[in-house]
Design a protein around this motif. Sequence first.
Motif, PDB file in Angstrom:
ATOM      1  N   ALA A  52       0.873  -1.177   0.000  1.00  0.00           N
ATOM      2  CA  ALA A  52       0.000   0.000   0.000  1.00  0.00           C
ATOM      3  C   ALA A  52       0.906   1.221   0.000  1.00  0.00           C
ATOM      4  O   ALA A  52       1.885   1.256   0.736  1.00  0.00           O
ATOM      5  CB  ALA A  52      -0.893   0.000   1.232  1.00  0.00           C
TER       6      ALA A  52
ATOM      7  N   VAL B  18       2.413  -0.863   4.718  1.00  0.00           N
ATOM      8  CA  VAL B  18       2.285   0.485   4.182  1.00  0.00           C
ATOM      9  C   VAL B  18       3.625   1.175   3.979  1.00  0.00           C
ATOM     10  O   VAL B  18       4.461   1.217   4.871  1.00  0.00           O
ATOM     11  CB  VAL B  18       1.427   1.339   5.142  1.00  0.00           C
TER      12      VAL B  18
ATOM     13  N   LEU C 156      -4.776   1.554   7.915  1.00  0.00           N
ATOM     14  CA  LEU C 156      -4.373   0.742   6.768  1.00  0.00           C
ATOM     15  C   LEU C 156      -3.592  -0.478   7.221  1.00  0.00           C
ATOM     16  O   LEU C 156      -3.786  -1.582   6.726  1.00  0.00           O
ATOM     17  CB  LEU C 156      -3.489   1.569   5.818  1.00  0.00           C
ATOM     18  N   ARG C 157      -2.712  -0.267   8.171  1.00  0.00           N
ATOM     19  CA  ARG C 157      -1.889  -1.381   8.646  1.00  0.00           C
ATOM     20  C   ARG C 157      -2.762  -2.403   9.343  1.00  0.00           C
ATOM     21  O   ARG C 157      -2.553  -3.608   9.231  1.00  0.00           O
ATOM     22  CB  ARG C 157      -0.826  -0.889   9.622  1.00  0.00           C
TER      23      ARG C 157
ATOM     24  N   LYS D 176      -2.440  -4.389   5.521  1.00  0.00           N
ATOM     25  CA  LYS D 176      -1.517  -3.960   4.472  1.00  0.00           C
ATOM     26  C   LYS D 176      -0.153  -3.632   5.042  1.00  0.00           C
ATOM     27  O   LYS D 176      -0.030  -3.239   6.202  1.00  0.00           O
ATOM     28  CB  LYS D 176      -2.066  -2.682   3.818  1.00  0.00           C
TER      29      LYS D 176
ATOM     30  N   VAL E  70       1.251   5.399   0.262  1.00  0.00           N
ATOM     31  CA  VAL E  70       0.590   6.641   0.648  1.00  0.00           C
ATOM     32  C   VAL E  70       1.537   7.809   0.412  1.00  0.00           C
ATOM     33  O   VAL E  70       2.672   7.782   0.871  1.00  0.00           O
ATOM     34  CB  VAL E  70       0.202   6.594   2.147  1.00  0.00           C
TER      35      VAL E  70
ATOM     36  N   ILE F  35      -2.727   5.885   8.373  1.00  0.00           N
ATOM     37  CA  ILE F  35      -1.720   4.835   8.172  1.00  0.00           C
ATOM     38  C   ILE F  35      -1.979   3.660   9.117  1.00  0.00           C
ATOM     39  O   ILE F  35      -1.918   2.494   8.719  1.00  0.00           O
ATOM     40  CB  ILE F  35      -0.308   5.385   8.437  1.00  0.00           C
TER      41      ILE F  35
ATOM     42  N   ALA G  40       4.037   4.144   9.686  1.00  0.00           N
ATOM     43  CA  ALA G  40       4.024   3.237   8.537  1.00  0.00           C
ATOM     44  C   ALA G  40       5.018   2.084   8.737  1.00  0.00           C
ATOM     45  O   ALA G  40       5.910   2.175   9.556  1.00  0.00           O
ATOM     46  CB  ALA G  40       4.376   4.004   7.263  1.00  0.00           C
TER      47      ALA G  40
ATOM     48  N   MET H 195       4.933   4.906   3.353  1.00  0.00           N
ATOM     49  CA  MET H 195       4.504   6.296   3.406  1.00  0.00           C
ATOM     50  C   MET H 195       5.630   7.180   2.901  1.00  0.00           C
ATOM     51  O   MET H 195       6.785   6.958   3.256  1.00  0.00           O
ATOM     52  CB  MET H 195       4.169   6.669   4.855  1.00  0.00           C
TER      53      MET H 195
END
Lengths: 55, 804
Positions: free
Chosen positions: B505, B685, B678-679, B683, B507, B675, B701, B687
Motif C-alpha cells: 500500500a 504500508v 491501513l496497517r 496492508k 501513501v 496509516i 508506517a 509512506m
Amino acid sequence: MKVILLLILISLLIALGFLAAFLWAVGTGQYDDEVTPSMRILFEDHQAKSNDETN
Amino acid sequence: MTTPVAPSPTTRALSCTHCGEHCETEAVIENGHSFCCAGCASVYQILHDNELLSFYHIDDNAGRTQQDNQHSDYSWLEVPKLADRLIRYRDEQRCHVSIELPAIHCASCIWLLERLHELLPGVRSCTINFARKEALIVFDPQQTTLRTVAEMLHRIGYPPHLRAHAEEPGKRTDRSLIYRIGVAGFCFGNIMLLSFPEYFGWGADAGAGQVGGAVNYLMLVLSLPVVFYAGSGFLTAAYHALSARRVTIDLPIVIGMSALFLRSAYEIVAGTGAGYLDSLAGLVFFLLIGRWFQSHTFARLNFERDYHDYFPVAAQRLQADGTTTPVASEDLQPGDTILVRPGKLIPADGRLTAAAPAGIDYSFVTGERDPQPAVVGKEVFAGGRALANPLPIEITKATNQSYLLQLWLNERKEDAEATVAPPQQLTLIFTIAILVLATLTFSYWYPTDEATAFRAATAVLIIACPCALALAAPFAYGTLQRLFANSAFYFRDPAAIRTLATANAFVFDKTGTLMGQPDHEPVSFFRKTPATLAVFRAMAEQSTHPRSRGLAQALKKHGTTPATIGPVEEIPGGGLRLLHQKQEYLLGSAAFCGLEAPHGKTYCMVDGEKVLALHPANTLLRPGVDAMLVALQKEEGATYLISGDHHPKSNIWEEYLTPDRIHFRQSPFDKRDFITKLRESGKKVLMIGDGINDAGALIAADIGLAVNEDEANFNPACDGVIKGDLLHALPLVLRTARRLRLVLFLTYTLAFAYNIIGLSYAVTGTLSPVVAAILMPLSSISVMIVAVVGASIIYKSDEYHFPG
C-alpha cells in the motif's frame, strides 16, 4: 627442534605488539573519521597572522 | 548553488566576490569588490583582515550566499545552565563542545573552520568531521564564551545548529565490533598458520611429536579470546533468544561454536588430534565481518530526528518591564509569558496576549502554507512560526505536553530489526535438522564403534555451517543499500530494503513530496513605470505575506529598486495600502482592489488603475511523478494521497488516482491514524512525505521514506531519504528490492549445497580438520561473493537505468 617453539613464541609476541597497536589506534579514535583527513592533507602550509597562535 | 542569472541589459554583470552569485543593483561595493549582500561583504572583510583569503583558492565554490542568513539570537548561551547542556567536557582551562554546522560543504570550509583560533583568540582548536558536518571546538572559558564562539561561526557564514542536549559521545561509533574483528582476525590467521604442518603432514619425523603437542596447546590458548571475547556477542544473543523462546540465527551458530571448541579441546588435551580451532576462529571472524558489513550508515544523514531537532532550545521570557530574558524551553511552565520574535518558532502551546495581524505560519508542522490569523486569546501551538508581528504568549502547557508532540510519542514498530537475518522458520528447520542428524549419526555408529560415534556426531554439528546462511542476507541487502546510495536513495539500514520489498500500500503526501517547490510567480505588467514599480516593491518588502514576498522577488528579478516610502497600512485578509505623493497604492486580492476578477491573483493598483497582476505560484508536479502514480495504481492498486492542504478547485489528482483514495485537509494526526488503520487492515504500508507534518505518519508506517531537496535540509525521522527529483524512480526501486529475493534464494541454495557436501564427510566419520578448514571459509566467501555480485547485477539489470 625445540627451538622452533621459541621462535613461534617470539613471533607471536611481535604479532601481539601489532595487534595492540591496532587496538590502540581504533581506541584513540583514529578510524572514526576517514573522510576529513583525506581532504586536510591537500592543504598547504599557511602563514598565520602576526599574533601568536594559541595552539 | 544556483547558477548566476544572465545579466539583463539594464544591470551590470557583477558577481559577488564571495559567493559568485549575480549581484542585484543594490550590490554592496567596497574597495573594488562587489557583493550580493551585506553578509557576503562582511565575511570577506573578516577573511581579509585575518589574512585568510586562501579560503577562496582551495575550492571553487567556497563561498555561499549570505542573503538568507538571518540574524540569530544566541543570547541564551550566556545562561550557564543552558550552555552546559551542549558542553561535553569542562574544566578551568578548556571546554569541549561539539556543534553541528550544516553549511559545511567543501574543503575550504574545513580549512577555514580549523583556523577558527586565528579569528577568535580564546579558541584552542577546532576539528571538523566532514561527513557529519560537525565541529569539535575546544576553547578556554576564561578567554571566551560559547556565545561568542557561536556568533563568530554565524558571522563567517556557518550558523550553528544547536540542539537541546549534546548527543551522547559514545553512541555513534561502535568500536567494540572493530576490536572484536581485529582480535578474531589475529587469532584466525595465527591458528591457521600453526595448523599448516598438520594439514600437510609436515614434520612427521622424530622431534615433531613434542613440538606438535605444544603447538596444539598454543592454538587452544589463542582460541580462547575468539570464543569468549570476539564471539561473546553470539553467546549472549543465543541465551536471550532461548530464554524468550525464540529461535534466531545465533542458536545454530552457538551450537557450531561449542561443538568446535569442546571437541577440539578434548582432542588436544587427550592428545588424540589437533582439533578444528582454525574453523572455529574462521567462523567467528567471517560472521563478525558480516555484522560489520550490514552496520553501514550514512554519517551525513540523520534518520533519527526527533522534536528536539526542530523546536527551539530557548525561549525569551517576557518581564514586567518589557525586556526579555532567555530561559530553557523545557523549563517553561503554564502561566509564564514569553515573546516569540518574527521568524522564530513557538516553543510551547499557549494563548496569544496580543493580536498578530500578520498571522502565524504553521506550514512547518501542518503543511498549511497560508498563515493563520491570530487574535487576542487565540490558542497557538508549538511549531508555529511568527511572521511580521512578535507574539507575546501565555503558556498553557509545558513543552513536553505540546499538542503536536504527540506525533513523536508513537513508539516505533516492535520488530524494528536493523539486521537482516534469515527468516525464523528457516533457522528453526535448520537447527532442528542438524540436531536430528547428529543424533541419528550418533545412534548409527554407537553400536559399531563408540569413538567414531562421537567423532561423527560432533562432526555433523561442526560442519553444518550456519555461517553461509547468516551471511547471505546481510551481504545481499547491504550491497544493495550501498548501491542505492549511489543513486541518491539512502536507506537507514539493509532491513529497510527488505521491508520495502513487502510493501503493498502506498501513501503519498502532496506538498513538497509529489509537488516540488513553488516556482517564482509570474507577473503580467499593465504599466511599467519604474517609479511606480519601485513603490510597490518597497510596499511588498514591508509585508511578510508569501504573496508579498513573491511580488518582491519578481520585481527584484525585473530589476526594480525599492523606493523610500512611509509606513504601509496592512489590512488583514485584504492587502496593503499606501498613500504616497498624493497617490493611492493598493496591493492585494481582486476583491480588495475592487476588481471583478477571479480569485487567486494579486493585483497592484495606483489610483484605480491596474499596474500589474501576480499569478498564483505555479506549483508543479515533480517530473515523472504523474507516470509513476499511474503505474503504481495499475500494478499495485492501493495508492493513496493524503494532504494537509485544502481541496483544490480543479482536482487533477483524479486523473491518476481513484477519488476515494484522495484525502485533503488531513492534520498530522489524521495522517497518522490513516496509516495505522491501513496497517490494521493487513496492508504493509509505505509512506512518503517530506516535513514535520508527516512525521507521525512516517513513524506509523511499516516503512517511511522522506523526500529531501537538498542535503543541508533536515529530514524527519524515517527509514530512508530520497532526493526530490528522483521520486519518479520509486517503482524501479521497488522492483529491484523484490528481485533481490532471487539472489537470496540462490545463496541459500549454495549454502545448502556446501552443507550437504560437508555432511557427507561428517556422517561417515571421515571429516578431517583440513576438509573442515577448507569448506568453511570457502562456503562463507563464495556466499559473500555471490550475494554481492548478485545484488550488483540485479541493480544494473533493469530496463531503465538508475539515475545518477
